[in-house]
Scaffold this motif. Structure first.
Motif, PDB file in Angstrom:
ATOM      1  N   GLU A  72       0.839  -1.203   0.000  1.00  0.00           N
ATOM      2  CA  GLU A  72       0.000   0.000   0.000  1.00  0.00           C
ATOM      3  C   GLU A  72       0.873   1.251   0.000  1.00  0.00           C
ATOM      4  N   LYS A  78       2.314   2.265  -3.482  1.00  0.00           N
ATOM      5  CA  LYS A  78       1.445   2.741  -4.548  1.00  0.00           C
ATOM      6  C   LYS A  78       1.714   4.215  -4.844  1.00  0.00           C
ATOM      7  N   ASN A 132      -0.196   5.720  -7.619  1.00  0.00           N
ATOM      8  CA  ASN A 132      -1.328   6.237  -8.372  1.00  0.00           C
ATOM      9  C   ASN A 132      -2.563   5.391  -8.121  1.00  0.00           C
ATOM     10  N   ASN A 133      -3.646   5.735  -8.826  1.00  0.00           N
ATOM     11  CA  ASN A 133      -4.904   5.014  -8.687  1.00  0.00           C
ATOM     12  C   ASN A 133      -5.235   4.235  -9.945  1.00  0.00           C
ATOM     13  N   VAL A 192      -8.669   4.227 -14.463  1.00  0.00           N
ATOM     14  CA  VAL A 192      -8.284   4.578 -13.098  1.00  0.00           C
ATOM     15  C   VAL A 192      -9.474   4.426 -12.149  1.00  0.00           C
ATOM     16  N   TRP A 193      -9.158   4.292 -10.876  1.00  0.00           N
ATOM     17  CA  TRP A 193     -10.201   4.246  -9.852  1.00  0.00           C
ATOM     18  C   TRP A 193     -10.672   5.662  -9.517  1.00  0.00           C
ATOM     19  N   MET A 221     -15.616   2.912  -4.878  1.00  0.00           N
ATOM     20  CA  MET A 221     -14.694   3.206  -5.967  1.00  0.00           C
ATOM     21  C   MET A 221     -15.063   2.384  -7.191  1.00  0.00           C
TER      22      MET A 221
END
Length: 290
Positions: A201, A204, A206-207, A216-217, A237
């Motif tokens: 986590e 990360k 980006n989404n 993307v989320w 999401m």
């Protein structure tokens, strides 16, 4: 520090013919598979890319056409690698941005649907940049106290893999509460957890839903533009397109309103991973509408 693992961790690095996820190919893959009990298994393969290696790549990596002549192609190695990597998490240096996406592409080109979405992906570069913001050689000097050029040959996957593994272990030693206090730093915000879920986590950047960031989320919204929440009160999401004429629209909405867009993307110059992600969403939405 020994890694706190619930399942095997593959620390790996690639050398490639270039940086294009669609066109370029792997010429070397090296990995250290660390088991929860602490035992380690190493693998190192030169790979025939099926194309000429550019002189600048040979100069950078030391790998020439002659080195890969007669070596297996990735397709020939894919089943062995997939069997070895199944059930593992992954760690690398800049791996979430480049190595994982390219490895996913090579697996898909070989006809193997290796689902990296089920893996924790830990990027030692992201950890380093968030903490200190430098490169692999600087990370090795900073965390391990030695010059990389004194111990390793840069830009060879097996050498960079060893460095990355040592840097990751050293990062976990360095960013403990005890060590931060010992060097006169306040621990708040400078402590890493020796937990692969937490590190993935933290890695990360980006989404992205697909590695290329075409999808993307984003927060789901109702017809009035209000954010939809789940049973815990957290925003739901959903997947949005992040490019082209449908940028900002949910993928599910576009699949309903413009079904030809799916066929256009499958025939377009997009990565296999993007097409794979889009297909999974399409199949999921089809199941919902049954």
């Amino acid at each position: 520090m020994k890694l706190n693992l619930q399942k095997p961790l593959v620390v790996f690095d690639l050398e490639t013919t270039g940086l294009d996820l669609v066109k370029d190919r792997i010429i070397q893959i090296s990995f250290i598979k660390v088991m929860p009990n602490g035992t380690e298994e190493r693998g190192n393969y030169l790979v025939n890319p099926g194309c000429r290696i550019k002189p600048e790549i040979t100069e950078l990596t030391g790998i020439s056409d002659a080195d890969v002549e007669g070596k297996p192609t990735f397709k020939q190695l894919a089943k062995t690698l997939s069997d070895c990597f199944t059930g593992c998490d992954f760690a690398g240096f800049n791996s979430n941005h480049f190595d994982i996406p390219l490895l996913a592409e090579e697996f898909l080109r070989a006809g193997i649907d290796f689902d990296f979405s089920r893996c924790r992906l830990i990027d030692a570069q992201t950890i380093f940049h968030k903490m200190e913001r430098r490169n692999l050689a600087a990370a090795y000097k900073f965390y391990c106290g030695r010059k990389m050029e004194d111990d390793f040959v840069a830009h060879r996957a097996d050498q960079d893999t060893e460095v990355t593994y040592r840097v990751l272990l050293a990062e976990l030693d360095f960013y403990t509460e005890e060590h931060q206090r010992a060097i006169g730093e306040e621990p708040e915000g400078r402590v890493l957890q020796n937990d692969m879920e937490w590190l993935a986590e933290f890695s990360k950047l980006n989404n992205n839903v697909d590695f290329a960031g075409r999808i993307v989320w984003g927060e789901e919204k109702d017809a009035k533009g209000n954010i939809v929440v789940d049973e815990k009160g957290e925003p739901k999401m959903v997947e949005y397109f992040n490019f082209g004429k449908h940028k900002g629209k949910t993928v599910a909405e576009v699949l309903r309103s413009d079904p030809g867009y799916y066929s256009w993307m499958l025939g377009g110059d997009f990565t296999y991973n993007t097409k794979q992600v889009l297909t999974r969403i399409r199949l999921r939405e089809a199941q919902k509408n049954k």
